[in-house]
Design a protein around this motif. Structure first.
Motif, PDB file in Angstrom:
ATOM      1  N   TYR A 330     -21.576  -8.499  31.866  1.00  0.00           N
ATOM      2  CA  TYR A 330     -20.297  -6.970  32.012  1.00  0.00           C
ATOM      3  C   TYR A 330     -20.334  -8.025  33.163  1.00  0.00           C
ATOM      4  O   TYR A 330     -21.295  -8.017  34.323  1.00  0.00           O
ATOM      5  CB  TYR A 330     -21.057  -5.727  32.240  1.00  0.00           C
ATOM      6  CG  TYR A 330     -21.522  -5.140  32.185  1.00  0.00           C
ATOM      7  CD1 TYR A 330     -21.374  -4.513  33.377  1.00  0.00           C
ATOM      8  CD2 TYR A 330     -23.317  -5.148  32.215  1.00  0.00           C
ATOM      9  CE1 TYR A 330     -22.998  -3.700  34.590  1.00  0.00           C
ATOM     10  CE2 TYR A 330     -24.420  -4.613  33.344  1.00  0.00           C
ATOM     11  CZ  TYR A 330     -23.501  -3.822  34.001  1.00  0.00           C
ATOM     12  OH  TYR A 330     -24.935  -3.236  34.556  1.00  0.00           O
ATOM     13  N   THR A 331     -18.838  -6.791  34.264  1.00  0.00           N
ATOM     14  CA  THR A 331     -18.476  -6.528  35.309  1.00  0.00           C
ATOM     15  C   THR A 331     -17.739  -5.746  35.336  1.00  0.00           C
ATOM     16  O   THR A 331     -16.884  -5.019  34.642  1.00  0.00           O
ATOM     17  CB  THR A 331     -17.739  -8.216  36.390  1.00  0.00           C
ATOM     18  OG1 THR A 331     -17.322  -7.335  37.033  1.00  0.00           O
ATOM     19  CG2 THR A 331     -15.844  -7.910  35.312  1.00  0.00           C
ATOM     20  N   GLN A 332     -17.844  -4.209  36.993  1.00  0.00           N
ATOM     21  CA  GLN A 332     -16.795  -3.495  36.379  1.00  0.00           C
ATOM     22  C   GLN A 332     -15.851  -3.885  37.609  1.00  0.00           C
ATOM     23  O   GLN A 332     -16.433  -4.476  39.004  1.00  0.00           O
ATOM     24  CB  GLN A 332     -17.897  -2.113  36.957  1.00  0.00           C
ATOM     25  CG  GLN A 332     -18.456  -2.046  35.852  1.00  0.00           C
ATOM     26  CD  GLN A 332     -19.745  -0.575  35.894  1.00  0.00           C
ATOM     27  OE1 GLN A 332     -20.055  -0.515  37.033  1.00  0.00           O
ATOM     28  NE2 GLN A 332     -20.609  -0.378  34.911  1.00  0.00           N
ATOM     29  N   LEU A 333     -14.872  -2.663  37.964  1.00  0.00           N
ATOM     30  CA  LEU A 333     -14.186  -2.741  38.811  1.00  0.00           C
ATOM     31  C   LEU A 333     -13.123  -1.323  38.426  1.00  0.00           C
ATOM     32  O   LEU A 333     -13.133  -0.718  37.436  1.00  0.00           O
ATOM     33  CB  LEU A 333     -13.406  -4.108  39.004  1.00  0.00           C
ATOM     34  CG  LEU A 333     -11.721  -4.337  37.805  1.00  0.00           C
ATOM     35  CD1 LEU A 333     -10.730  -4.254  37.330  1.00  0.00           C
ATOM     36  CD2 LEU A 333     -12.828  -6.189  37.492  1.00  0.00           C
ATOM     37  N   THR A 334     -11.982  -1.021  39.465  1.00  0.00           N
ATOM     38  CA  THR A 334     -11.469  -0.380  40.203  1.00  0.00           C
ATOM     39  C   THR A 334      -9.963  -0.350  40.083  1.00  0.00           C
ATOM     40  O   THR A 334     -10.190  -1.464  41.534  1.00  0.00           O
ATOM     41  CB  THR A 334     -11.992   0.846  40.555  1.00  0.00           C
ATOM     42  OG1 THR A 334     -13.389   1.042  40.593  1.00  0.00           O
ATOM     43  CG2 THR A 334     -11.899   2.409  40.652  1.00  0.00           C
ATOM     44  N   ILE A 335      -9.070  -0.116  39.355  1.00  0.00           N
ATOM     45  CA  ILE A 335      -7.749  -0.722  39.355  1.00  0.00           C
ATOM     46  C   ILE A 335      -6.982   0.974  40.036  1.00  0.00           C
ATOM     47  O   ILE A 335      -7.263   2.212  39.690  1.00  0.00           O
ATOM     48  CB  ILE A 335      -7.032  -0.809  38.118  1.00  0.00           C
ATOM     49  CG1 ILE A 335      -6.976   0.183  37.288  1.00  0.00           C
ATOM     50  CG2 ILE A 335      -7.187  -2.082  37.803  1.00  0.00           C
ATOM     51  CD1 ILE A 335      -6.277   0.145  36.206  1.00  0.00           C
ATOM     52  N   LEU A 336      -5.543   1.237  40.586  1.00  0.00           N
ATOM     53  CA  LEU A 336      -5.034   2.026  40.989  1.00  0.00           C
ATOM     54  C   LEU A 336      -4.228   2.673  39.287  1.00  0.00           C
ATOM     55  O   LEU A 336      -4.301   1.972  38.907  1.00  0.00           O
ATOM     56  CB  LEU A 336      -3.571   1.561  41.993  1.00  0.00           C
ATOM     57  CG  LEU A 336      -4.441   1.174  43.457  1.00  0.00           C
ATOM     58  CD1 LEU A 336      -3.321  -0.060  43.906  1.00  0.00           C
ATOM     59  CD2 LEU A 336      -5.303   2.085  44.359  1.00  0.00           C
ATOM     60  N   TYR A 337      -3.982   3.913  39.923  1.00  0.00           N
ATOM     61  CA  TYR A 337      -3.361   4.811  38.728  1.00  0.00           C
ATOM     62  C   TYR A 337      -2.076   4.820  38.266  1.00  0.00           C
ATOM     63  O   TYR A 337      -2.213   4.671  36.884  1.00  0.00           O
ATOM     64  CB  TYR A 337      -2.983   6.387  39.390  1.00  0.00           C
ATOM     65  CG  TYR A 337      -4.532   6.849  39.481  1.00  0.00           C
ATOM     66  CD1 TYR A 337      -5.344   7.051  38.824  1.00  0.00           C
ATOM     67  CD2 TYR A 337      -5.696   7.233  40.038  1.00  0.00           C
ATOM     68  CE1 TYR A 337      -7.189   8.261  38.379  1.00  0.00           C
ATOM     69  CE2 TYR A 337      -7.202   7.688  41.081  1.00  0.00           C
ATOM     70  CZ  TYR A 337      -7.272   8.501  39.466  1.00  0.00           C
ATOM     71  OH  TYR A 337      -8.478   9.159  39.442  1.00  0.00           O
TER      72      TYR A 337
END
Length: 454
Positions: A330-337
């Protein structure tokens, strides 16, 4: 000089000697020709599977076959010439030479069958072969020159003190030779059985290894006991040695004994076989060898770790290919609202499917795992079926594919935002010295005026 040589120049004519030499030469050449013909018929020159099953070790039995066939032809020629009354004096010299050649080739063949596992022959084995060849040719020279009986008599008369008793050199050499020969025969038979068992496809590889090693151990034990009996050593004295060995194993060799027992447990339970990807303690890699005492793990960086088998029995082991070879990464990331989360999740899944090593049978799955302070935290899980080829490289390929897809669709990855104000020392002092006067309408000011009027 022995009588064999004198008779060549006194009792026989030169033409008789030349005929014998011609017949001997024909026998030798016939042996070589028959050997090549048999190699061609049996397929020993093709190098295919059938050829490999008919040879043990590095060298083919054809190295022994040539002098063996030549010896057979020499024996047949000797019988024929003897019947017609032709002189055969050279045969008394050629027979020892041919037998010595056959014996040396066969011993070399057996030694390479036992001690050579690949195409590399060690320097120690080469040295041993040279020593054996020198010893055999010395014995042949003593026999041909007629000095062999005197040499045997000298060895029998020379005695060496062994404790309270004395033993002749001949007895010591015979004892050593009997022990060495029986052990070599046992090791050779064990190598032959192991070679045959490893090619039985209907039997599990672990079971084949256990049976082969148990058979070899039993053969070595039987050969050792037989050799001691041939030497004349009473086997009852081994009871004392066995008790001392048991105490030594219980005290100082318990780790080694535990590793040996653990090796058989691993092979019998089949909890780990060659080719599995396992992780134990701080080690991770592919199982390349499972020996009786240790197991070799080859890491993804190519470094091989030699681990005692006790570690795989006493510690928890993660086997990535025990029942199946598929594992999840798995890989994780964060995007804008402001980005549409459904669209982003679909883009991530499609990007992972474009990577070659990602499994197509079990589709990748993108999830929204948290609504964080800095954006929407997403996780992409995907599966691979070849963990032995590495995990970081395929994870890097997936991350690069996601990054490329985000660039094409204008999706930005969120990051933490913090405001930092830097003030100089003068402004900091002025802000500390500034005192804000209280408001006239504040409760503290009203109470202060009331107290003054009173």
């Amino acid at each position: 000089m022995t009588d064999h040589f004198l008779s060549l120049f006194t009792d026989y004519q030169p033409q008789d000697v030349l005929r014998q030499l011609a017949v001997i030469l024909l026998c030798v050449l016939g042996g070589i020709a028959l050997s090549r013909w048999l190699r061609k018929i049996l397929g020993l020159e093709r190098g295919d599977e059938q050829s490999r099953m008919m040879q043990i070790g590095v060298k083919s039995f054809s190295r022994v076959l040539s002098p063996l066939l030549a010896l057979g032809l020499l024996a047949a020629a000797y019988v024929c010439l003897k019947r017609i009354g032709h002189p055969v004096s050279l045969w008394e010299i050629m027979f020892p030479l041919a037998i010595a050649q056959v014996a040396m080739r066969f011993v070399f063949y057996v030694l390479r069958s036992i001690f050579v596992k690949d195409a590399t022959v060690g320097a120690l084995l080469h040295l041993s072969e040279k020593a054996i060849a020198t010893l055999v040719w010395i014995c042949v020279w003593l026999y041909i020159t007629g000095l062999w009986p005197d040499f045997i008599d000298y060895l029998d008369r020379t005695e060496l003190p062994l404790g309270r008793h004395k033993a002749s050199l001949l007895t010591i050499l015979q004892a050593g030779a009997s022990v060495l020969v029986t052990l070599i025969i046992a090791l050779w038979i064990g190598a032959v059985l192991e070679n045959r068992l490893m090619k039985v496809s209907t039997m599990h590889s672990s079971l084949r290894t256990v049976v082969a090693r148990l058979t070899k151990a039993v053969l070595i034990l039987v050969a050792f006991l037989v050799s001691l009996s041939l030497v004349g050593i009473d086997l009852t004295v081994l009871s004392v040695f066995g008790g001392a060995l048991g105490v030594g194993i219980g005290l100082g060799l318990q780790k080694i004994a535990s590793s040996y027992v653990s090796g058989f447990v691993i092979l019998l339970e089949r909890s780990m076989v060659i080719g599995d990807m396992v992780a134990v303690d701080t080690y991770f890699g592919k199982v390349t060898q499972i020996n009786t005492r240790y197991t070799i793990l080859e890491g993804l960086d190519g470094i091989e770790s030699v681990l005692p088998n006790e570690m795989f029995v006493a510690n928890p082991v993660q086997n990535y290919s025990l029942t199946h070879r598929i594992i999840r990464l798995y890989t994780q990331l964060t995007i804008l609202y402001q980005d549409d989360v459904e669209t982003v999740l679909s883009i991530m899944e499609q990007a992972a499917l474009g990577v070659q090593r990602v499994s197509q049978q079990t589709a990748p799955q993108a999830l929204l795992i948290k609504i964080g302070a800095d954006g929407l935290e997403l996780e992409l899980g995907f599966w691979i079926t070849d963990p032995e080829n590495g995990r970081l490289n395929v994870l890097s390929d997936v991350n690069r594919a996601i990054w490329k897809a985000f660039k094409e669709h204008g999706i930005q990855v969120a990051h933490a935002k913090r405001d930092i104000r830097i003030m100089d020392e003068r402004s900091f002092r002025q802000s500390d010295a500034t005192v804000v006067p209280p408001s006239p309408d504040s409760p503290d000011e009203k109470n202060s005026r009331t107290m003054q009027q009173n």
